[in-house]
Scaffold this active site. Structure first.
Site, PDB file in Angstrom:
ATOM      1  N   ARG A  93       0.856  -1.187   0.000  1.00  0.00           N
ATOM      2  CA  ARG A  93       0.000   0.000   0.000  1.00  0.00           C
ATOM      3  C   ARG A  93       0.892   1.237   0.000  1.00  0.00           C
ATOM      4  O   ARG A  93       1.723   1.400   0.897  1.00  0.00           O
ATOM      5  CB  ARG A  93      -0.905  -0.013   1.240  1.00  0.00           C
ATOM      6  CG  ARG A  93      -1.714   1.246   1.425  1.00  0.00           C
ATOM      7  CD  ARG A  93      -2.651   1.142   2.632  1.00  0.00           C
ATOM      8  NE  ARG A  93      -3.345   2.384   2.836  1.00  0.00           N
ATOM      9  CZ  ARG A  93      -3.170   3.188   3.880  1.00  0.00           C
ATOM     10  NH1 ARG A  93      -2.341   2.868   4.852  1.00  0.00           N
ATOM     11  NH2 ARG A  93      -3.831   4.312   3.966  1.00  0.00           N
ATOM     12  N   HIS A 137      -2.794  10.897   1.421  1.00  0.00           N
ATOM     13  CA  HIS A 137      -2.211  10.634   2.737  1.00  0.00           C
ATOM     14  C   HIS A 137      -1.564  11.943   3.210  1.00  0.00           C
ATOM     15  O   HIS A 137      -0.362  12.030   3.410  1.00  0.00           O
ATOM     16  CB  HIS A 137      -1.205   9.482   2.654  1.00  0.00           C
ATOM     17  CG  HIS A 137      -0.872   8.847   3.970  1.00  0.00           C
ATOM     18  ND1 HIS A 137      -0.978   7.492   4.212  1.00  0.00           N
ATOM     19  CD2 HIS A 137      -0.419   9.365   5.131  1.00  0.00           C
ATOM     20  CE1 HIS A 137      -0.606   7.206   5.443  1.00  0.00           C
ATOM     21  NE2 HIS A 137      -0.245   8.337   6.034  1.00  0.00           N
ATOM     22  N   GLU A 182      -6.964   8.162   7.033  1.00  0.00           N
ATOM     23  CA  GLU A 182      -7.153   8.774   8.353  1.00  0.00           C
ATOM     24  C   GLU A 182      -7.634  10.229   8.265  1.00  0.00           C
ATOM     25  O   GLU A 182      -6.936  11.149   8.721  1.00  0.00           O
ATOM     26  CB  GLU A 182      -5.863   8.690   9.170  1.00  0.00           C
ATOM     27  CG  GLU A 182      -5.356   7.273   9.344  1.00  0.00           C
ATOM     28  CD  GLU A 182      -4.121   7.173  10.240  1.00  0.00           C
ATOM     29  OE1 GLU A 182      -3.589   8.217  10.650  1.00  0.00           O
ATOM     30  OE2 GLU A 182      -3.691   6.045  10.533  1.00  0.00           O
ATOM     31  N   ASN A 308      -6.975   1.172  10.395  1.00  0.00           N
ATOM     32  CA  ASN A 308      -5.659   1.411  10.988  1.00  0.00           C
ATOM     33  C   ASN A 308      -5.802   1.328  12.501  1.00  0.00           C
ATOM     34  O   ASN A 308      -6.670   1.995  13.082  1.00  0.00           O
ATOM     35  CB  ASN A 308      -5.137   2.802  10.617  1.00  0.00           C
ATOM     36  CG  ASN A 308      -4.745   2.912   9.156  1.00  0.00           C
ATOM     37  OD1 ASN A 308      -4.876   1.955   8.393  1.00  0.00           O
ATOM     38  ND2 ASN A 308      -4.267   4.073   8.764  1.00  0.00           N
ATOM     39  N   TYR A 310      -3.474   1.068  16.294  1.00  0.00           N
ATOM     40  CA  TYR A 310      -2.188   1.060  17.000  1.00  0.00           C
ATOM     41  C   TYR A 310      -2.337   0.804  18.502  1.00  0.00           C
ATOM     42  O   TYR A 310      -1.555   0.094  19.092  1.00  0.00           O
ATOM     43  CB  TYR A 310      -1.448   2.390  16.773  1.00  0.00           C
ATOM     44  CG  TYR A 310      -0.956   2.517  15.345  1.00  0.00           C
ATOM     45  CD1 TYR A 310       0.284   2.029  14.967  1.00  0.00           C
ATOM     46  CD2 TYR A 310      -1.768   3.081  14.358  1.00  0.00           C
ATOM     47  CE1 TYR A 310       0.727   2.102  13.651  1.00  0.00           C
ATOM     48  CE2 TYR A 310      -1.336   3.155  13.034  1.00  0.00           C
ATOM     49  CZ  TYR A 310      -0.091   2.661  12.690  1.00  0.00           C
ATOM     50  OH  TYR A 310       0.338   2.727  11.390  1.00  0.00           O
ATOM     51  N   GLU A 385      -3.133  -0.555   8.174  1.00  0.00           N
ATOM     52  CA  GLU A 385      -1.934  -0.198   8.942  1.00  0.00           C
ATOM     53  C   GLU A 385      -2.005  -0.819  10.321  1.00  0.00           C
ATOM     54  O   GLU A 385      -3.052  -0.742  10.991  1.00  0.00           O
ATOM     55  CB  GLU A 385      -1.820   1.325   9.181  1.00  0.00           C
ATOM     56  CG  GLU A 385      -1.356   2.119   8.005  1.00  0.00           C
ATOM     57  CD  GLU A 385      -1.218   3.606   8.349  1.00  0.00           C
ATOM     58  OE1 GLU A 385      -0.949   3.956   9.521  1.00  0.00           O
ATOM     59  OE2 GLU A 385      -1.399   4.411   7.421  1.00  0.00           O
TER      60      GLU A 385
HETATM   61  O1  IFM Z   1       3.035   7.185  10.323  1.00  0.00           O
HETATM   62  C1  IFM Z   1       1.669   7.198  10.552  1.00  0.00           C
HETATM   63  C2  IFM Z   1       0.910   7.083   9.257  1.00  0.00           C
HETATM   64  O2  IFM Z   1       1.253   8.066   8.355  1.00  0.00           O
HETATM   65  C3  IFM Z   1      -0.574   7.176   9.506  1.00  0.00           C
HETATM   66  N1  IFM Z   1      -0.999   6.243  10.524  1.00  0.00           N
HETATM   67  C4  IFM Z   1      -0.227   6.209  11.758  1.00  0.00           C
HETATM   68  C5  IFM Z   1       1.246   6.069  11.456  1.00  0.00           C
HETATM   69  C6  IFM Z   1       2.048   6.025  12.769  1.00  0.00           C
HETATM   70  O3  IFM Z   1       1.858   7.196  13.484  1.00  0.00           O
END
Ligand code: IFM
Length: 479
Positions: A93, A137, A182, A308, A310, A385
């Site tokens: 991607r 992005h 995002e 995405n 985290y 992500e």
């Molecule tokens: O690096 C970023 C990415 O550009 C968008 N999602 C989160 C990642 C980590 O912060």
């Protein structure tokens, strides 16, 4: 869409499984974004983006870093493609830099910019890697920001035109498209907190930007359906898995869920903004930026939803001490990314943490996937992500990053568990292929499964990259 916890009632699990197998057809790969890796900021007619301007502004980025050179991927494309092949990536991607295609954000196309992405796509296909293109992005052409940026409705229409140019040029070879990456960050960090480009700190502007990003998404999907009718089309959202700090925190959870998640999923997938979001923000804006017909444009059938993830977020209502006086990275830039909900307090969570200070919570990942599956039945999901920054140990030609491997193992386990419970998950793209420019943190945080020595541009596959290669080859989470 609050994300319920404790997916398997009462069960505690450490998510460190190995031996779990992913089905054939489940795409495993990696992801990057243009401004974070390409460099070559003025090459071949590229125009300036809001991130060039923002990163050149003193005090905005750690150590004054910029993406002017970054990983120099623009000039090292073949080497990086070979690296992807060496890792056995099934999908890659990448994002397309709008200012390379239209240096001023509108008007004539810069053929040299298109040629770069054409070469990238051909190189992926030649190596058997499925291209997944993200149209936006975060690198808005500066000329469009000068005309109002995402607070100006016209920007959405410029985005649709840009989408048409790119789809006409690459649509014969790119099978999967993501409109926005995002949009929460673009709107609320870009125009609310000011932590991201263009660095504005105005809650009303952030909400306008949010709506125009949603509109841009809808218009772009319409263009893609027309120009590349056989392609799969999606959007990538960074979901906030919001937990209440205590039993009385449901109001705080609801407010943040509305601003972070439902502000995008509801118009895009259900055809309108949530009533509670409109009420929560009534003191900030009158929502007159929503015009008749917008809801129909924004709600477009999608082939899958890009997710995405985290970490999780823990909130409660303000207890008397101004949240602005508390440690919360999002407020450091001066503004707030939570217009109308500044009385919500963000609390530090239990560890362990990544180098970003983000808590490691694979259970939140499983909960999120299950919640999305329940909320939007029939809509496939793809992890566009997931990954982690750590301070890696480089010894000679080896990069020891056990913590990243452990993070990935736990999150792949969580994804597998969600799939076992019926979630239609189509793929998993690890963030990121290369160490890169981590926005406000510059080069101080490394997310790559491939290490980049920024002085020499030497690439070294980290242990986590080898772990991922082994997973891809065997389809089984390695021990
Ligand atoms: O690096 C970023 C990415 O550009 C968008 N999602 C989160 C990642 C980590 O912060």
């Amino acid at each position: 869409m609050t994300i319920e916890s404790s997916t398997r009632t009462g069960e505690s699990h450490d998510y460190r499984d190995s031996g779990l197998e992913f089905p054939t057809g489940f795409l495993i790969g990696s992801a990057t974004a243009a401004y974070q890796i390409e460099g070559a900021a003025t090459a071949d007619g590229r125009g300036p983006s809001i991130w060039d301007t923002f990163s050149a502004t003193p005090g905005k980025i750690v150590d004054g870093d910029t993406g002017a050179v970054a990983d120099d991927h623009y000039h090292r494309l073949d080497e990086d493609l070979d690296l992807m092949a060496e890792l056995g990536l099934e999908a890659y991607r990448f994002s397309i830099a709008w200012p390379r295609i239209q240096p001023l954000g509108s008007g004539a196309v810069n053929e040299a910019g298109l040629a770069f992405y054409s070469r990238l796509v051909d190189g992926l296909i030649a190596r058997g890697i499925r291209p997944i293109a993200t149209l936006y992005h975060w690198d808005l052409p500066q000329a469009l920001e000068d005309a109002g940026g995402w607070t100006d409705r016209e920007t959405a229409y410029r985005f649709a035109e840009y989408t048409r140019h790119v789809a006409e040029a690459l649509g014969d070879r790119v099978p999967v498209w993501t409109t926005l990456n995002e949009p929460w960050c673009s709107a609320f960090l870009g125009y609310g907190s000011g932590a991201h480009a263009p660095g504005r700190t105005d809650g009303a502007a952030a909400l306008r930007a949010m709506h125009h990003l949603n509109l841009a998404h809808g218009l772009a999907v319409q263009v893609l359906r027309e120009v590349v009718p056989r392609a799969e089309v999606s959007v990538t959202l960074n979901f906030h898995v919001v937990r209440g700090a205590d039993d009385s925190s449901s109001e705080a959870v609801r407010r943040i869920d509305a601003l972070a998640n439902r502000a995008f999923t509801e118009p895009m997938l259900n055809g309108g903004y949530p009533a509670d979001l409109i009420e929560d923000t009534a003191s900030v804006t009158d929502w007159s930026f929503v015009l008749p017909g917008d809801a129909e444009i924004i709600r477009q059938p999608l082939d899958f939803l890009g997710v995405n993830y985290y970490s999780t977020t823990r909130v409660r209502m303000w207890d008397g001490v101004s949240p602005r006086e508390r440690a919360d990275g999002h407020k450091a830039a001066g503004g707030s990314p939570w217009p109308g909900s500044d009385q919500v307090e963000f609390l530090r969570q239990d560890g362990p943490y990544t180098a970003m200070g983000w808590n490691i919570a694979p259970d939140g990942f499983e909960d999120l996937l299950l919640s999305l599956h329940r909320r939007f039945p029939g809509l496939p999901l793809m992890i566009t992500e997931n990954g982690a920054a750590f301070d890696d140990e480089v010894i000679g030609d080896r990069v020891f990053d056990d913590q990243r491997t452990d993070y990935l193992r736990r999150h792949f386990t969580a994804a597998h568990r969600a799939m076992q419970q019926g979630v239609d998950l189509r793929g998993y793209l690890v963030w990121s292929l290369l160490d890169n420019f981590e926005w406000g943190y510059g080069f101080s945080k490394r997310f790559g499964i491939v290490h980049v020595d920024y002085a020499t541009q030497k690439r070294t596959v980290k242990d986590s990259g080898r772990w991922l290669a082994s997973l891809i080859e065997s389809r089984v989470i390695p021990g």
